[in-house]
Write a protein that holds these residues in place. Structure first.
Motif, PDB file in Angstrom:
ATOM      1  N   THR A   1       0.843  -1.194   0.000  1.00 30.97           N
ATOM      2  CA  THR A   1       0.000   0.000   0.000  1.00 30.97           C
ATOM      3  C   THR A   1       0.874   1.238   0.000  1.00 30.97           C
ATOM      4  O   THR A   1       2.045   1.197   0.404  1.00 30.97           O
ATOM      5  CB  THR A   1      -0.947  -0.013   1.215  1.00 30.97           C
ATOM      6  OG1 THR A   1      -1.880   1.067   1.111  1.00 30.97           O
ATOM      7  CG2 THR A   1      -0.180   0.101   2.527  1.00 30.97           C
TER       8      THR A   1
ATOM      9  N   GLY B   1     -12.150   0.011  -7.256  1.00 33.59           N
ATOM     10  CA  GLY B   1     -11.334  -1.181  -7.067  1.00 33.59           C
ATOM     11  C   GLY B   1     -12.144  -2.434  -7.299  1.00 33.59           C
ATOM     12  O   GLY B   1     -13.226  -2.407  -7.893  1.00 33.59           O
TER      13      GLY B   1
ATOM     14  N   GLU C   1      -8.201   1.964  -4.983  1.00 35.88           N
ATOM     15  CA  GLU C   1      -7.444   3.163  -5.354  1.00 35.88           C
ATOM     16  C   GLU C   1      -8.315   4.399  -5.144  1.00 35.88           C
ATOM     17  O   GLU C   1      -9.479   4.427  -5.532  1.00 35.88           O
ATOM     18  CB  GLU C   1      -7.020   3.082  -6.811  1.00 35.88           C
ATOM     19  CG  GLU C   1      -6.288   4.312  -7.322  1.00 35.88           C
ATOM     20  CD  GLU C   1      -5.917   4.198  -8.791  1.00 35.88           C
ATOM     21  OE1 GLU C   1      -4.881   3.592  -9.092  1.00 35.88           O
ATOM     22  OE2 GLU C   1      -6.688   4.704  -9.638  1.00 35.88           O
ATOM     23  N   GLU C   2      -7.730   5.400  -4.510  1.00 35.38           N
ATOM     24  CA  GLU C   2      -8.433   6.669  -4.297  1.00 35.38           C
ATOM     25  C   GLU C   2      -7.609   7.803  -4.889  1.00 35.38           C
ATOM     26  O   GLU C   2      -6.391   7.851  -4.712  1.00 35.38           O
ATOM     27  CB  GLU C   2      -8.685   6.927  -2.816  1.00 35.38           C
ATOM     28  CG  GLU C   2      -9.467   8.213  -2.575  1.00 35.38           C
ATOM     29  CD  GLU C   2      -9.980   8.355  -1.152  1.00 35.38           C
ATOM     30  OE1 GLU C   2     -10.801   9.269  -0.918  1.00 35.38           O
ATOM     31  OE2 GLU C   2      -9.582   7.560  -0.282  1.00 35.38           O
ATOM     32  N   LYS C   3      -8.301   8.720  -5.579  1.00 30.10           N
ATOM     33  CA  LYS C   3      -7.623   9.862  -6.205  1.00 30.10           C
ATOM     34  C   LYS C   3      -8.190  11.170  -5.654  1.00 30.10           C
ATOM     35  O   LYS C   3      -9.378  11.288  -5.387  1.00 30.10           O
ATOM     36  CB  LYS C   3      -7.814   9.833  -7.710  1.00 30.10           C
ATOM     37  CG  LYS C   3      -7.108   8.690  -8.410  1.00 30.10           C
ATOM     38  CD  LYS C   3      -7.282   8.785  -9.922  1.00 30.10           C
ATOM     39  CE  LYS C   3      -6.564   7.643 -10.636  1.00 30.10           C
ATOM     40  NZ  LYS C   3      -6.692   7.734 -12.109  1.00 30.10           N
TER      41      LYS C   3
ATOM     42  N   ASN D   1      -3.267  -2.784  -2.070  1.00 32.54           N
ATOM     43  CA  ASN D   1      -3.191  -4.014  -2.866  1.00 32.54           C
ATOM     44  C   ASN D   1      -2.909  -5.177  -1.919  1.00 32.54           C
ATOM     45  O   ASN D   1      -1.822  -5.282  -1.350  1.00 32.54           O
ATOM     46  CB  ASN D   1      -2.094  -3.892  -3.922  1.00 32.54           C
ATOM     47  CG  ASN D   1      -2.166  -4.994  -4.957  1.00 32.54           C
ATOM     48  OD1 ASN D   1      -3.058  -5.842  -4.916  1.00 32.54           O
ATOM     49  ND2 ASN D   1      -1.234  -5.001  -5.885  1.00 32.54           N
TER      50      ASN D   1
ATOM     51  N   ARG E   1      -3.181   3.805  -2.925  1.00 33.74           N
ATOM     52  CA  ARG E   1      -3.525   2.456  -3.394  1.00 33.74           C
ATOM     53  C   ARG E   1      -3.360   1.437  -2.273  1.00 33.74           C
ATOM     54  O   ARG E   1      -2.450   1.538  -1.450  1.00 33.74           O
ATOM     55  CB  ARG E   1      -2.654   2.057  -4.583  1.00 33.74           C
ATOM     56  CG  ARG E   1      -2.875   2.910  -5.826  1.00 33.74           C
ATOM     57  CD  ARG E   1      -2.067   2.380  -7.004  1.00 33.74           C
ATOM     58  NE  ARG E   1      -2.324   3.137  -8.221  1.00 33.74           N
ATOM     59  CZ  ARG E   1      -1.568   4.164  -8.634  1.00 33.74           C
ATOM     60  NH1 ARG E   1      -0.525   4.544  -7.908  1.00 33.74           N
ATOM     61  NH2 ARG E   1      -1.870   4.794  -9.752  1.00 33.74           N
TER      62      ARG E   1
ATOM     63  N   ILE F   1      -2.680  10.046  -5.322  1.00 30.83           N
ATOM     64  CA  ILE F   1      -3.257   8.729  -5.549  1.00 30.83           C
ATOM     65  C   ILE F   1      -2.808   7.787  -4.438  1.00 30.83           C
ATOM     66  O   ILE F   1      -1.616   7.597  -4.213  1.00 30.83           O
ATOM     67  CB  ILE F   1      -2.829   8.143  -6.911  1.00 30.83           C
ATOM     68  CG1 ILE F   1      -3.208   9.091  -8.051  1.00 30.83           C
ATOM     69  CG2 ILE F   1      -3.468   6.774  -7.123  1.00 30.83           C
ATOM     70  CD1 ILE F   1      -2.722   8.614  -9.408  1.00 30.83           C
TER      71      ILE F   1
END
Length: 242
Positions: A150, A222, A238-240, A165, A163, A161
């Motif tokens: 992450t 996601g 994922e966040e933007k 994972n 993330r 961004i």
């Protein structure tokens, strides 16, 4: 004039990054602007908080104090839900060893803050979890069953961004377990893959369930991916913010 434009660009990029990160990229700025040091870049040590839509820092919350370290796989999923509900993927102060342990029982990880391909990256990686996910034997080797990767990138253009994972192989987490936590927030992906996977051997095998949420500060997208036997195989979120 050019000097001021470049300085404004770097200040915009770095004003949310801690002083250690600033020192990591200072040399590049010095090379670009002769005689200019790092003294004018503001330190953000006192304002590690969520970003508001105006670019200002919003008030912090008590979430880091309230969260409890998970002791089961269900509690692990619940803490993933807390992470997305509170926009934590786009917060720099989320990516600490202490928080990774409290949220995900993740320990003995590697972490860092570094410049990377014209951006600043803060990251955490581990395959050790405190009593939640097991190991398995593969030949003569004891292998970890789960891995977490992450991090957050501060892009050159100002975009942020975050993330998450998470990959897992043999633990019996089913779609019903996931839906119990993310009730009504998942939609099955019915697109036909270019290369179909092997035949499923269990209920919901090879399925992928999409996740999307509009939060106060960003959009999170996601998926939850399931192996052929129907066990959870991975989570990607994922966040933007820009």
């Amino acid at each position: 004039m050019m000097e001021n434009l470049v300085l404004r660009h770097w200040r915009k990029m770095l004003h949310r990054i801690d002083s250690a990160s600033v020192s990591a990229v200072c040399a590049a700025v010095v090379m670009a602007i002769s005689g200019t040091g790092c003294a004018n870049f503001p330190s953000a040590d006192h304002s590690i908080q969520t970003l508001g839509s105006s670019g200002e820092m919003a008030p912090d919350s008590d979430i880091y104090l309230e969260i409890k370290q998970p002791t089961s796989q269900e509690e692990f999923l619940k803490n993933v839900k807390v992470m997305v509900d509170h926009d934590l993927l786009i917060r720099r102060d989320f990516y600490t060893n202490e928080n990774m342990l409290k949220f995900f029982a993740a320990r003995n990880g590697s972490s860092g803050v570094e410049p990377y391909a014209k951006k600043i990256r803060t990251w955490f990686i581990t395959n050790e979890f405190d009593g939640i996910f097991s190991h398995f034997w593969e030949g003569n080797y004891l292998m970890p069953d789960a891995q977490l990767s992450t991090g957050i990138n501060f892009e050159q253009g100002g975009e942020i961004i975050g993330r998450f994972n998470f990959n897992i192989q043999k633990e019996l987490i089913t779609i019903d377990d996931v839906k119990k936590v993310f009730d009504g927030e998942l939609v099955m992906d019915k697109t036909i893959p270019f290369q179909p996977p092997p035949l499923a051997t269990g209920a919901h095998g090879n399925e992928e369930w999409k996740y999307r949420q509009e939060n106060k500060y960003g959009q999170i997208v996601g998926y939850f991916r399931f192996n052929g036997d129907g066990r959870l195989g991975g989570i990607f979120l994922e966040e933007k913010w820009n």
